[in-house]
Design a protein around this motif. Structure first.
Motif, PDB file in Angstrom:
ATOM      1  N   ASP A 208      29.315  40.752   5.912  1.00  0.00           N
ATOM      2  CA  ASP A 208      30.214  40.002   5.022  1.00  0.00           C
ATOM      3  C   ASP A 208      31.584  40.668   4.946  1.00  0.00           C
ATOM      4  OD1 ASP A 208      28.176  38.174   4.464  1.00  0.00           O
ATOM      5  OD2 ASP A 208      27.424  39.382   2.800  1.00  0.00           O
ATOM      6  N   MET A 209      32.105  41.061   6.119  1.00  0.00           N
ATOM      7  CA  MET A 209      33.444  41.647   6.251  1.00  0.00           C
ATOM      8  C   MET A 209      33.572  43.008   5.565  1.00  0.00           C
ATOM      9  SD  MET A 209      34.646  39.437   8.205  1.00  0.00           S
ATOM     10  CE  MET A 209      36.271  40.138   8.395  1.00  0.00           C
ATOM     11  N   GLN A 210      32.456  43.657   5.274  1.00  0.00           N
ATOM     12  CA  GLN A 210      32.456  44.982   4.652  1.00  0.00           C
ATOM     13  C   GLN A 210      31.856  45.996   5.623  1.00  0.00           C
ATOM     14  OE1 GLN A 210      33.548  46.293   1.716  1.00  0.00           O
ATOM     15  NE2 GLN A 210      32.732  48.305   2.237  1.00  0.00           N
ATOM     16  N   GLU A 211      32.630  47.021   5.989  1.00  0.00           N
ATOM     17  CA  GLU A 211      32.175  48.079   6.892  1.00  0.00           C
ATOM     18  C   GLU A 211      31.691  49.280   6.087  1.00  0.00           C
ATOM     19  OE1 GLU A 211      34.476  48.143  11.099  1.00  0.00           O
ATOM     20  OE2 GLU A 211      35.696  48.654   9.365  1.00  0.00           O
ATOM     21  N   ASP A 212      30.488  49.719   6.379  1.00  0.00           N
ATOM     22  CA  ASP A 212      29.934  50.919   5.749  1.00  0.00           C
ATOM     23  C   ASP A 212      29.160  51.730   6.778  1.00  0.00           C
ATOM     24  OD1 ASP A 212      30.811  50.817   3.065  1.00  0.00           O
ATOM     25  OD2 ASP A 212      29.298  49.320   2.575  1.00  0.00           O
ATOM     26  N   PHE A 213      28.901  52.999   6.431  1.00  0.00           N
ATOM     27  CA  PHE A 213      28.099  53.863   7.284  1.00  0.00           C
ATOM     28  C   PHE A 213      26.624  53.723   6.930  1.00  0.00           C
ATOM     29  CE2 PHE A 213      32.111  56.446   7.402  1.00  0.00           C
ATOM     30  CZ  PHE A 213      32.377  56.187   8.736  1.00  0.00           C
ATOM     31  N   TYR A 214      25.803  53.667   7.973  1.00  0.00           N
ATOM     32  CA  TYR A 214      24.352  53.631   7.818  1.00  0.00           C
ATOM     33  C   TYR A 214      23.751  54.792   8.589  1.00  0.00           C
ATOM     34  CZ  TYR A 214      24.093  49.134   5.420  1.00  0.00           C
ATOM     35  OH  TYR A 214      24.185  48.132   4.491  1.00  0.00           O
ATOM     36  N   VAL A 215      22.561  55.222   8.155  1.00  0.00           N
ATOM     37  CA  VAL A 215      21.882  56.372   8.749  1.00  0.00           C
ATOM     38  C   VAL A 215      20.447  55.992   9.096  1.00  0.00           C
ATOM     39  CG1 VAL A 215      21.217  58.786   8.438  1.00  0.00           C
ATOM     40  CG2 VAL A 215      23.285  57.921   7.339  1.00  0.00           C
ATOM     41  N   SER A 216      19.995  56.463  10.256  1.00  0.00           N
ATOM     42  CA  SER A 216      18.600  56.312  10.663  1.00  0.00           C
ATOM     43  C   SER A 216      18.139  57.641  11.247  1.00  0.00           C
ATOM     44  CB  SER A 216      18.450  55.186  11.693  1.00  0.00           C
ATOM     45  OG  SER A 216      17.110  55.066  12.127  1.00  0.00           O
TER      46      SER A 216
END
Length: 646
Positions: A208-216
């Motif tokens: 939804d046009m929002q950039e965030d960092f994700y972790v796996s």
């Protein structure tokens, strides 16, 4: 197409080209241009707001108002390309060219789109027709050739067509595999980065046009379900394009339009201990005005030892629009960035650098070097003189006719990650794994991970560290810290020293092998306070078998001893020689004495007061390990330094 032009030479060359491409020939404007322009102003406004359906409807209305007006067709083509409707997109391209048949960029856009679709022969036909347009009466380069940058893109597209149609760089056996729905989603995932042990994955997700960092995390043979990075790194604004330190505890990344020095700046966050659960990422810190300019600074890559930063920047002083720049960390501060220069940078755009853990192999994206699409992936290698080699295109397979940016290759040079919107994914851009072919491999590395402690208190101790490649006498790292992780190339011989005021310095030696890539060096170093009779093994003193003359590689360690003695001018020391139990006791005693004397003599020759140094050989009488194994005997063959007076 060339044969067609030759057969109908008596007909207008351009008309023949348009007919051959299936285009209608529009009449001149019917006087409705102003009305159509008003409608197009509304269409462009809707397009800028992201309302593509409304923009398309208005563009179609404008083109029906004035069929000889090319702008509405160009906008329709762009929107249909976005909607992946290739039939309608190409019809709009044809109408655009027919409305303004002398304007060469219109041919380029059609050819470029066909190239992205892999329809190479059709793309080449449009490029041929584009060249013919320049031969027609009424053609004016200032009006019809496009900007200098556009002309450069035309040349690049033709080079890409030539390369793709010759198929001379098709890369095979890539074994490309989607990371699966635990990492990828129906949205977009991109800019992957791993810790050096390949167990922590950090990437950017757009929802939804929002950039965030994700972790796996890699656990039990699979990636865990990705979660937002814990802590204060993600905000209500956009964060992206990350570079992870080798130990997985530092991230440098891009933040745009949030009160920095320029339109985009580089920030840092660190993983901090959390007594109530998993470690959390700290709030971000701007890297400051030395790194960040008043322009666009983004897309960082951090070297394996954390002391070199490569990033893309549009700052003044470059060769093109966006160039790659490099800064090094010295005494805890980043130096003024330097442009990598030619042959890496061009008059085009160079972006998305990835400096491999070996510190010598740089991958990046460019539209300034010959390629297969708009932006291709390239590799350049650092030479012995520390310049960069001519970039090599990574070839078809990894590169496509579309933009290809963002790549990661693991420490062992076996597999890599990249993002792609190719068919068969989970959604938009997905993260994929691939096998690194031999021609594109960097040097494989292992690493040493060390923590430094006070021997008496057991508490972490901030020490001054030095890592030197012994053969080349090249310093790889100097830092002041209580823990560090540094990549090591197999086959190398590395001298490691740690020291702090009031403590004995610690000397270690690492000689990694290709067979030991899966067994990194993990050490805890305990520094001893300086007291009388304290002993220290000088791990990087080397002799030939049964000889007492120093090998040149020993000079690195002896220089460290010299520095330490100069910093502690009241100390008196004994240089002690020891052997294993091979050979007779008398021979070993004599050999150890000669070796100790050689080391003491070297230090005196280098300026140490002879009154401060004694030497003695102990032969095989003071073993520190069993002489029953080769490993034990190697430990017993040593030179020690003992404090005899403070």
């Amino acid at each position: 197409m060339k044969k067609l032009f030759a057969r109908i030479a008596k007909v207008s060359l351009l008309a023949a080209a348009l007919i051959g491409l299936g285009m209608p020939l529009h009449a001149q404007s019917n006087g409705s241009r102003k009305k159509a322009e008003k409608i197009m102003a509304q269409a462009n406004g809707a397009f800028d707001m992201g309302d593509f359906k409304k923009a398309l409807s208005l563009a179609e209305k404008a083109s029906s108002t004035d069929k000889s007006y090319s702008d509405p067709y160009a906008l329709q083509a762009a929107i249909y390309e976005y909607f992946k409707d290739s039939g309608q997109a190409m019809e709009a391209h044809r109408q655009c060219i027919a409305a303004d048949p002398l304007y060469q960029p219109a041919y380029y856009f059609a050819a470029s789109y066909l190239f992205q679709l892999g329809r190479l022969d059709e793309s080449q036909s449009y490029m041929d027709a584009m060249k013919v347009a320049a031969e027609i009466d009424g053609y004016n380069p200032s009006d019809h050739a496009g900007s200098r940058g556009m002309q450069a893109r035309m040349v690049r597209l033709q080079e890409g067509l030539d390369m793709a149609m010759s198929d001379f760089m098709q890369v095979k056996d890539l074994a490309i595999k989607n990371l699966g729905n635990k990492v990828n989603s129906k949205g977009h995932e991109y800019w992957p980065g791993l810790s050096i042990d390949s167990r922590t994955l950090v990437f950017t997700r757009l929802v939804d046009m929002q950039e965030d960092f994700y972790v796996s995390y890699w656990q039990q043979g699979d990636w865990t379900s990705a979660r937002p990075a814990p802590g204060d790194m993600n905000t209500n604004e956009n964060e992206g394009t990350t570079a992870m330190s080798s130990d997985g505890r530092t991230l440098i990344y891009t933040v745009c339009n949030q009160g920095g020095y320029g339109s985009c700046d580089l920030f840092v966050s660190r993983l901090v201990p959390n007594p109530n659960g998993p470690d959390r990422w700290s709030a971000r810190e701007n890297l400051g005005p030395v790194i960040n300019s008043r322009s666009w600074d983004a897309q960082p890559s951090l070297s394996g030892d954390g002391h070199t930063l490569v990033f893309a920047s549009a700052r003044p002083g470059g060769l093109g629009g966006k160039d790659l720049w490099m800064s090094t960390l010295q005494n805890g501060r980043w130096t003024e960035p330097k442009n990598l220069g030619a042959p890496v940078n061009t008059t085009g755009d160079e972006e998305a650098p990835f400096l491999h853990y070996d510190g010598m192999t740089l991958y990046f994206s460019s539209d300034g070097h010959p390629g297969y699409g708009q932006k291709d992936l390239f590799v350049s290698r650092r030479t012995a003189g520390l310049s960069w080699s001519e970039p090599q295109n990574l070839g078809l397979g990894l590169n496509t006719p579309k933009d290809d940016i963002g790549i990661y290759i693991d420490a062992k040079a076996e597999s890599g990650l990249f993002a792609s919107d190719r068919e068969g994914g989970e959604g938009g851009l997905d993260i994929y794994r691939f096998h690194v072919p031999q021609t594109l491999k960097p040097m494989a590395v292992t690493y040493v991970q060390a923590r430094i402690f006070n021997r008496i208190t057991g508490q972490p101790l901030a020490a001054r560290l030095g890592l030197v490649e012994v053969a080349a006498k090249r310093t790889l790292l100097t830092d002041s810290t209580e823990q560090v992780l540094v990549p090591l190339v197999p086959g190398g011989n590395y001298a490691w020293n740690a020291y702090a005021d009031g403590f004995m310095f610690q000397s270690l030696n690492f000689q990694p092998t290709a067979q030991g890539l899966d067994s990194p060096f993990v050490v805890d170093i305990f520094l001893e306070p300086v007291v009388v009779n304290q002993r220290l093994v000088l791990e990087n003193i080397f002799f030939d078998t049964d000889k007492s003359n120093l090998k040149p590689e020993s000079e690195v360690e002896l220089a460290r001893v010299m520095d330490w003695l100069n910093q502690n001018p009241k100390l008196h020391i004994e240089i002690s020689g020891h052997t294993d139990s091979e050979g007779s006791e008398d021979y070993n005693l004599e050999l150890s004495n000669r070796r100790a004397g050689t080391v003491a003599g070297y230090l005196i020759e280098q300026g140490v007061n002879a009154q401060r140094i004694q030497f003695k050989g102990y032969g095989e009488t003071k073993p520190i390990a069993s002489n029953e194994t080769e490993q034990g005997r190697a430990k017993n063959r040593r030179i020690e330094m003992k404090i005899i007076n403070l």
